[in-house]
Structures are given as C-alpha cells and as structure tokens.
Design a protein around this motif. Structure first.
Motif, PDB file in Angstrom:
ATOM      1  N   VAL A  49       0.846  -1.199   0.000  1.00 18.22           N
ATOM      2  CA  VAL A  49       0.000   0.000   0.000  1.00 18.22           C
ATOM      3  C   VAL A  49       0.881   1.248   0.000  1.00 18.22           C
ATOM      4  O   VAL A  49       0.616   2.210  -0.729  1.00 18.22           O
ATOM      5  CB  VAL A  49      -0.965  -0.010   1.205  1.00 18.22           C
ATOM      6  N   GLU A  50       1.948   1.204   0.783  1.00 22.24           N
ATOM      7  CA  GLU A  50       2.901   2.324   0.810  1.00 22.24           C
ATOM      8  C   GLU A  50       3.474   2.565  -0.587  1.00 22.24           C
ATOM      9  O   GLU A  50       3.564   3.698  -1.057  1.00 22.24           O
ATOM     10  CB  GLU A  50       4.018   2.019   1.806  1.00 22.24           C
ATOM     11  N   TYR A  51       3.865   1.494  -1.245  1.00 23.19           N
ATOM     12  CA  TYR A  51       4.390   1.575  -2.609  1.00 23.19           C
ATOM     13  C   TYR A  51       3.360   2.196  -3.553  1.00 23.19           C
ATOM     14  O   TYR A  51       3.677   3.109  -4.329  1.00 23.19           O
ATOM     15  CB  TYR A  51       4.791   0.170  -3.084  1.00 23.19           C
ATOM     16  N   LEU A  52       2.113   1.712  -3.504  1.00 21.01           N
ATOM     17  CA  LEU A  52       1.065   2.215  -4.386  1.00 21.01           C
ATOM     18  C   LEU A  52       0.879   3.718  -4.212  1.00 21.01           C
ATOM     19  O   LEU A  52       0.819   4.469  -5.190  1.00 21.01           O
ATOM     20  CB  LEU A  52      -0.253   1.479  -4.124  1.00 21.01           C
ATOM     21  N   PHE A  53       0.824   4.177  -2.972  1.00 19.37           N
ATOM     22  CA  PHE A  53       0.613   5.600  -2.730  1.00 19.37           C
ATOM     23  C   PHE A  53       1.846   6.428  -3.078  1.00 19.37           C
ATOM     24  O   PHE A  53       1.736   7.623  -3.342  1.00 19.37           O
ATOM     25  CB  PHE A  53       0.145   5.839  -1.295  1.00 19.37           C
TER      26      PHE A  53
END
Length: 106
Positions: free
Chosen positions: A44-48
């Motif tokens: 999720v961190e990567y996506l954002f």
C-alpha cells in the motif's frame, strides 16, 4: 465519465491521503486489483508513493514487463492529504467508488 474511483488511506498521524485511481472504478476492476495486489502495508505504501493513477497496475509494472491492462498509468500528480474521511470526495466531481485502507490494514 465512467465510474470514477478514488483510493484513500489513513496515515499514522490521523490524516487521510487520497486521490484519483482512474475511471472504470468498479469493484470487479479496481477493487479486485487492490485485493489481489495490495494487501500488505508495504505494498500500500508503494502504491501511494506512485501518486494518482489512471489505472492501477501490478507492483513494479511501471518499470515494464507487463501488458498495458496490468501496468500502472501514473498521472504525475501527488495524492492530496486531508484531515477527515469526508475530504476524500472534495477534489473530484461525481466520484462513483471509493476504496479506503485504514490503519488496521483493512
């Protein structure tokens, strides 16, 4: 238009980060992609970190090696940050779907 969607998440400081995740935001498209590829906090961190996107792709797809339908399409715009969940609908008109990732990792 076509089923505009946004993704959002609560940050550890209580603020909410949010932005456009493309048209075609139906659960069978965007919702499934989020469930298949973005279950873990690091993902999720990567996506954002990619910023707003016209299409959510597989992890690492922006570097090539995937078909167009599985590849990120970043807009170059960063996500917005607000104080409450209500703000996630404040920048785009006619949002049809919203996907929210909370600090409980769901």
């Amino acid at each position: 238009m076509g089923a505009t969607s946004i993704i959002a998440r609560r940050l550890k400081n209580g603020h909410v980060q949010y932005g456009w995740s493309g048209n075609g935001g139906y659960f069978k498209n965007v919702g499934n992609r989020l469930l298949w590829w973005y279950q873990f906090p690091k993902d999720v961190e990567y996506l954002f970190s990619l910023g707003e996107t016209a299409l959510i792709g597989q992890i690492g797809s922006e570097n090539g090696g995937y078909g167009w339908f599985d590849t990120h399409s970043p807009t170059g715009e960063p996500f917005s940050v607000g104080d409450t969940e209500r703000e996630i609908f404040s920048e785009l008109d006619f949002v049809d779907y919203g996907y929210f990732y909370d600090i409980d990792h769901k």
